[in-house]
Design a protein around this motif. Structure first.
Motif, PDB file in Angstrom:
ATOM      1  N   GLY A 173       0.659  -1.146  -0.073  1.00 30.73           N
ATOM      2  CA  GLY A 173      -0.068  -0.086  -0.037  1.00 30.73           C
ATOM      3  C   GLY A 173       0.765   1.369  -0.121  1.00 30.73           C
ATOM      4  O   GLY A 173       2.139   1.312  -0.004  1.00 30.73           O
ATOM      5  N   SER A 174       0.176   2.339   0.301  1.00 27.77           N
ATOM      6  CA  SER A 174       0.871   3.638   0.230  1.00 27.77           C
ATOM      7  C   SER A 174       2.022   3.845   1.102  1.00 27.77           C
ATOM      8  O   SER A 174       1.861   3.495   2.358  1.00 27.77           O
ATOM      9  N   TYR A 215     -10.431   5.294  -7.672  1.00 27.50           N
ATOM     10  CA  TYR A 215     -10.232   6.918  -7.730  1.00 27.50           C
ATOM     11  C   TYR A 215      -9.165   7.351  -8.766  1.00 27.50           C
ATOM     12  O   TYR A 215      -9.437   8.462  -9.178  1.00 27.50           O
ATOM     13  N   ASN A 267      -2.188  -1.907   3.204  1.00 28.50           N
ATOM     14  CA  ASN A 267      -2.718  -0.471   2.722  1.00 28.50           C
ATOM     15  C   ASN A 267      -2.405   0.605   4.002  1.00 28.50           C
ATOM     16  O   ASN A 267      -2.032   0.084   5.185  1.00 28.50           O
ATOM     17  N   ALA A 268      -2.371   1.614   3.641  1.00 32.36           N
ATOM     18  CA  ALA A 268      -2.491   2.712   4.694  1.00 32.36           C
ATOM     19  C   ALA A 268      -4.038   3.122   4.813  1.00 32.36           C
ATOM     20  O   ALA A 268      -4.763   3.196   4.006  1.00 32.36           O
ATOM     21  N   TYR A 289     -12.008  -3.346   8.178  1.00 30.78           N
ATOM     22  CA  TYR A 289     -11.443  -2.158   7.316  1.00 30.78           C
ATOM     23  C   TYR A 289     -12.691  -2.033   6.469  1.00 30.78           C
ATOM     24  O   TYR A 289     -13.404  -2.948   5.870  1.00 30.78           O
ATOM     25  N   PHE A 325     -10.962  12.428   1.676  1.00 28.16           N
ATOM     26  CA  PHE A 325     -11.118  11.840   2.819  1.00 28.16           C
ATOM     27  C   PHE A 325     -12.402  11.976   3.498  1.00 28.16           C
ATOM     28  O   PHE A 325     -12.934  12.772   2.889  1.00 28.16           O
ATOM     29  N   MET A 384      -8.970   3.327   0.823  1.00 33.52           N
ATOM     30  CA  MET A 384      -9.658   3.641  -0.429  1.00 33.52           C
ATOM     31  C   MET A 384      -9.061   2.374  -1.425  1.00 33.52           C
ATOM     32  O   MET A 384      -8.943   2.606  -2.688  1.00 33.52           O
ATOM     33  N   VAL A 414       0.091  10.515   5.636  1.00 26.34           N
ATOM     34  CA  VAL A 414       0.000   9.129   5.519  1.00 26.34           C
ATOM     35  C   VAL A 414       1.356   8.845   5.235  1.00 26.34           C
ATOM     36  O   VAL A 414       1.742   7.498   5.751  1.00 26.34           O
TER      37      VAL A 414
HETATM   38  O1  LIG Z   1      -3.216   2.229  -1.537  1.00 30.57           O
HETATM   39  P1  LIG Z   1      -3.522   2.552  -0.045  1.00 30.57           P
HETATM   40  O2  LIG Z   1      -4.916   1.939   0.301  1.00 30.57           O
HETATM   41  O3  LIG Z   1      -2.583   2.106   0.921  1.00 30.57           O
HETATM   42  O4  LIG Z   1      -3.407   3.896   0.119  1.00 30.57           O
HETATM   43  C1  LIG Z   1      -4.385   5.040   1.162  1.00 30.57           C
HETATM   44  C2  LIG Z   1      -5.723   5.236   0.067  1.00 30.57           C
HETATM   45  C3  LIG Z   1      -5.114   6.425  -0.890  1.00 30.57           C
HETATM   46  O5  LIG Z   1      -4.585   5.899  -1.866  1.00 30.57           O
HETATM   47  C4  LIG Z   1      -4.039   7.062   0.037  1.00 30.57           C
HETATM   48  C5  LIG Z   1      -4.420   8.433   0.842  1.00 30.57           C
HETATM   49  O6  LIG Z   1      -3.489   8.737   1.603  1.00 30.57           O
HETATM   50  O7  LIG Z   1      -3.584   6.143   0.917  1.00 30.57           O
END
Ligand SMILES: O=P(O)(O)O[C@@H]1C[C@H](O)[C@@H](CO)O1
Ligand code: GUN
Length: 954
Positions: A702-703, A758, A785-786, A862, A870, A889, A930
């Motif tokens: 994830g992010s 998105y 994920n984040a 989750y 957000f 997301m 994040v």
């Molecule tokens: O890809 P993830 O779900 O880890 O990323 C999260 C959701 C958005 O893409 C981003 C928002 O800061 O982080």
């Protein structure tokens, strides 16, 4: 008069008490039974019959229990399947005189019991004609006897000709196949209801009837709709019976699109192409089209139905409307023509040319590619003999029309052979012994059935005039069964002494399996004045019906031909429909139709209030599945718009607007977003070709969490942009590379960064990397994920093992599994109650404890929102109430795809921020925060995932 005719007459008349008109037909029959009579020994007695019949009927009963409305067809097919397989090791051959007499007697007995005025039969074996014969009177007015050249209209059998024509046209066109979307063949927009259909529908879908759209054939028979109007206006409102490609739904009206496709491929009208490419090539000389030239064909058998027990001629005008469904039902041909057809199919595309008189000098084209190499000793005659069997169509081209749409699951007891028939001759079943191909056809006044045992190169064709329905099914089935048994030297289990009884039993069983007619009786007075019912009632698919008072009668008018009287019934606001004049009399008046119960029209108003005038009329007989409701104040159904932008499934980047309308939750997505199994397989193979590893573990980072990729040893990294079908990450913190190597000694494939809905990707596109991993051999998927912490007990930096998810996006119609289901990935309706593998969760908890993570290791739910914004405060509060511990997301589409494909899933969120849950808070969520948190805690997350990988037994 022969013995058989005499006995036919004597039994027929008193027992049935039938009108003389029918007897006249029999008197005028031109049957010439063979000289030698059959001996008693040739005929099986009733005792022998019982056992076979018992087993057949047992199976029939089972079939009927599961088959519903198509019961009759299934009975037919099963009976043929049952009987033709019971002939051990028999050899095809020609008939003796005794056998011919036996067959004639049998056929005539069936004709007598089923009240068939004219019948033609043709049998072939090993490419040779075994028997061709006409029975009875083809034309009662001229008293023309039926011969092998008498023409019968074949109804749905036409679809077989159309399929072969298309196979031939497609074989001449390099880029097009049965699976090419129709819009790519026709170059025009196709308007059909539901997402995806218009984009994806192909010839195979229509020929095998799996578009899921309701049959609206009444339009073809009754309304003066032209093809343009049908395609532009009506079809887009065809009611949906099932999802696209879900199951077999009978539909012939869509063959109008097939005709247009043939025109686009062949540059001429469908019927001209058919003559040119099929009938002329095979020498089928008597062919005519029911809505065009059949009535001028003096070989045509007159179509006959019975009305009040009397034979009545079906007016040729009644077939006028067949024009719109011509490619599905309009061909008429003789038994001698059908002999040629059967030889063609059974020989894999050859034509018996032995009778033809071609000259080597005058017709060189005819011999092109077929002549033996000439040397001094070759005589001209030898050369010509070589082309006795002329290959008129390539075997592989013809075989294309026999490819099943979906293989029947092994050991399946479901009759998928019927609900998902093969593309061409419709019903192919692998029986114990023989591959069995059969197709039947009916039109008012005509019936036909062809049965081919492909392995044995044996086939029989039967066509006749007379009533349709259950008895006709039984009649043609029994004739084909008997003839094939004789041909293969089996002992037919039914004979001329028992066939009428068997036919009665089959007819009764089929009728009993059909839905019971609504019980109403005619009344003289309706409950309200006739004027109350008057008006124009509309259906966007079917068009308008007009209800008018005419003196003391109420009339219903539909299109050019539909003129019906509505008789009040014992049920309030319900009328019995009967055609009063014109060519559509048979739709509601003929005996066979009436035996199914009265045709009804139900009037209603939306308030169900007897005080108010009716606003709708429902007419069930217009459709075999969904009864159309015509309304005085119709609401135009919401159409699913098709995406104009060409966004190919396998393009690198797709920007597709997702338009969610609050009312309809309608998502505007092009189906081209679906990558096919083959596309994905190609991608998987290409990735594997770059590495020696065969990973069973997949990881999606994830992010800000992609650093795990750096721990992968002996790795290769492939940018997503070099994998053509992959969506490309466009978000900071997502590198966009696929890494393959080893982690803790285990082969892994790791996505350094992902894509999100998105970003503009249809959610189906998000499924692509997961399915590719699946096809690479991945069995366990790690997703990270984040996420924003919702649970008030969570702190920034916590790691949350995902226990379950809430697919908030799914509530709004965003789900990667929407669209046609490819069973090779998974089932249509996958369970999701165990989305996150319990063993993997326990392993994470155990290892987390051992690693001293207890104070920040959580387990929770989750929820996925689409983003990119957000959450509002209220949304956070709602999510909490729903039971959500963290929100993000991503992840959910990947998990759904993986679970659908049978993978085990482990999910983990890094709580990068706390969601804002107080209205007056000044705190704001941000992507920077994040990523910042990701940096701080990602090492712990990496350590936990690595430890899990190390501990996995793969
Ligand atoms: O890809 P993830 O779900 O880890 O990323 C999260 C959701 C958005 O893409 C981003 C928002 O800061 O982080
Ligand atoms: N929807 C959502 N996604 C996130 N990803 C990281 N933090 C958040 C958050 O607070 N909300």
């Amino acid at each position: 008069m022969s013995e058989a005719q005499r006995s036919a007459q004597s039994i027929f008349a008193p027992a049935q008490g039938l009108a003389n008109d029918w007897l006249e037909f029999f008197n005028a029959r031109a049957v010439q039974p063979a000289a030698a009579a059959a001996t008693e020994d040739d005929v099986r007695g009733p005792g022998q019959l019982d056992n076979s019949l018992h087993s057949v009927l047992t199976i029939t009963t089972m079939t009927l229990a599961t088959s519903g409305a198509k019961g009759a067809a299934m009975v037919t097919l099963l009976l043929v399947a049952m009987t033709v397989v019971c002939v051990p090791g028999a050899q095809p051959r020609s008939f003796t005189q005794t056998e011919i007499a036996q067959l004639d007697r049998f056929v005539m007995e069936v004709m007598r019991c089923a009240r068939i005025p004219a019948l033609s039969l043709s049998l072939v074996s090993d490419d040779d004609v075994v028997y061709e014969k006409g029975y009875g009177t083809a034309n009662p007015t001229t008293r023309t006897p039926t011969t092998k050249d008498t023409v019968f209209c074949l109804g749905s059998f036409t679809q077989s000709f159309t399929s072969v024509l298309l196979a031939d046209l497609l074989s001449r066109n390099e880029n097009k196949t049965f699976e090419t979307p129709l819009r790519d063949i026709m170059g025009s927009r196709i308007h059909l209801p539901g997402h995806y259909r218009a984009d994806l529908v192909n010839l195979k879908d229509i020929l095998s009837m799996r578009t899921g759209l309701s049959n609206m054939d009444i339009i073809a028979t009754a309304v003066g709709v032209n093809r343009y109007r049908l395609m532009e206006q009506n079809l887009r409102f065809a009611p949906e019976v099932t999802s696209f490609r879900e199951s077999y739904v009978f539909n012939e009206i869509l063959f109008s699109l097939v005709e247009e496709a043939a025109r686009a491929l062949g540059g001429n009208t469908w019927y001209r192409l058919l003559r040119q490419h099929v009938f002329n090539r095979l020498g089928m000389e008597n062919v005519a089209f029911v809505h065009m030239d059949a009535k001028e064909n003096n070989k045509l058998a007159s179509p006959v139905h019975s009305l009040n027990g009397k034979p009545v001629q079906v007016p040729m005008d009644a077939y006028k409307g067949q024009e719109l469904v011509a490619a599905a039902s309009s061909v008429c041909a003789s038994a001698s023509d059908m002999t040629r057809w059967m030889q063609f199919i059974l020989s894999g595309g050859k034509k018996d040319d032995s009778q033809a008189k071609y000259s080597l000098t005058k017709d060189p084209e005819h011999f092109a590619g077929h002549l033996a190499p000439r040397d001094a000793s070759t005589t001209r005659r030898e050369e010509i003999m070589r082309v006795r069997r002329l290959q008129v169509m390539r075997r592989d081209v013809l075989q294309n029309t026999f490819q099943p749409v979906q293989p029947r699951p092994r050991g399946s007891t479901r009759l998928t052979g019927f609900s998902q028939p093969d593309i061409q001759v419709s019903y192919t079943r692998e029986s114990n012994r023989y591959a069995f191909v059969s197709q039947e056809g009916s039109l008012p006044g005509y019936e036909s059935l062809i049965t081919l045992l492909v392995d044995r190169k044996a086939g029989v064709f039967t066509a006749f005039t007379g009533d349709g329905g259950a008895r006709a099914y039984a009649a043609k089935t029994l004739i084909n069964t008997f003839a094939l048994d004789m041909l293969l030297q089996g002992n037919p289990w039914v004979d001329s002494t028992s066939v009428c009884h068997v036919m009665d039993t089959m007819t009764d069983m089929t009728r009993r399996s059909e839905p019971h007619p609504t019980r109403v009786s005619a009344m003289s007075e309706p409950i309200r004045p006739l004027e109350d019912y008057e008006g124009t009632y509309r259906h966007y698919g079917y068009g308008d019906v007009f209800i008018r008072r005419n003196g003391s009668e109420l009339h219903l008018e539909y299109g050019e031909l539909g003129r019906y009287i509505l008789t009040p019934s014992s049920r309030n606001d319900t009328f019995i429909i009967q055609a009063n004049s014109g060519p559509l009399w048979y739709t509601t008046n003929a005996d066979e139709y009436r035996s199914k119960g009265p045709y009804l029209a139900f009037f209603d108003n939306r308030y169900n209030d007897p005080e108010r005038r009716p606003e709708t009329v429902t007419i069930p007989f217009f459709s075999s599945d969904i009864a159309p409701v015509f309304s005085k104040h119709p609401v135009r159904p919401v159409e699913s718009e098709q995406e104009d932008v060409e966004c190919d499934a396998c393009a690198n980047f797709i920007s597709v607007p997702l338009i969610l309308t609050a009312a309809m939750s309608t998502m505007v997505v092009s189906l081209r977003n679906h990558c096919t199994y083959d596309d994905l397989k190609k991608a998987a193979d290409s990735i594997l070709s770059k590495t020696k590893y065969r990973p069973k573990i997949g990881i999606i980072c994830g992010s800000g969490l992609g650093h795990l990729g750096e721990l992968v040893e002996d790795r290769i990294a492939i940018p997503y942009k070099d994998i053509p079908i992959f969506p490309i990450s466009t978000v900071p913190g997502h590198e966009g590379k696929l890494i393959i190597g080893t982690l803790e000694g285990k082969a892994v494939v790791l996505m350094q960064g992902r894509s999100h809905t998105y970003e503009g990707y249809p959610t189906q596109k998000i499924a692509v990397p997961v399915r590719t991993m699946k096809l690479m051999g991945v069995e366990i998927l790690f997703v990270t994920n984040a996420a924003g912490g919702i649970n008030p007990g969570y702190a920034v930096g916590d790691l949350m093992i995902i226990k379950d998810h809430i697919n908030i996006a799914g509530f709004a119609g965003i789900n990667p599994l929407i669209g046609p289901n490819d069973d090779r990935f998974g089932v249509r309706f996958p369970p999701m109650s165990n989305a996150y593998d319990i063993e993997l969760r326990n392993l994470a908890k155990k290892l987390g404890k051992e690693m001293g993570f207890e104070s920040f290791l959580r387990e929770g739910v989750y929820s996925m929102l689409v983003g990119p914004n957000f959450e509002t405060v209220s949304e956070c509060l709602l999510l909490r109430k729903l039971g959500s511990d963290a929100t993000g997301m991503s992840t959910v589409p990947e998990v759904l795809t993986a679970k659908h494909a049978g993978m085990r899933v482990f999910g983990m969120s890094l709580i990068t921020n706390k969601v804002v849950s107080e209205y007056d808070s000044e705190v704001m969520a941000s992507h920077e925060e994040v990523l910042e948190t990701g940096k701080k805690r990602s090492e712990d997350l990496q350590a936990l995932v690595s430890a899990m990988v190390k501990n996995l037994k793969v």
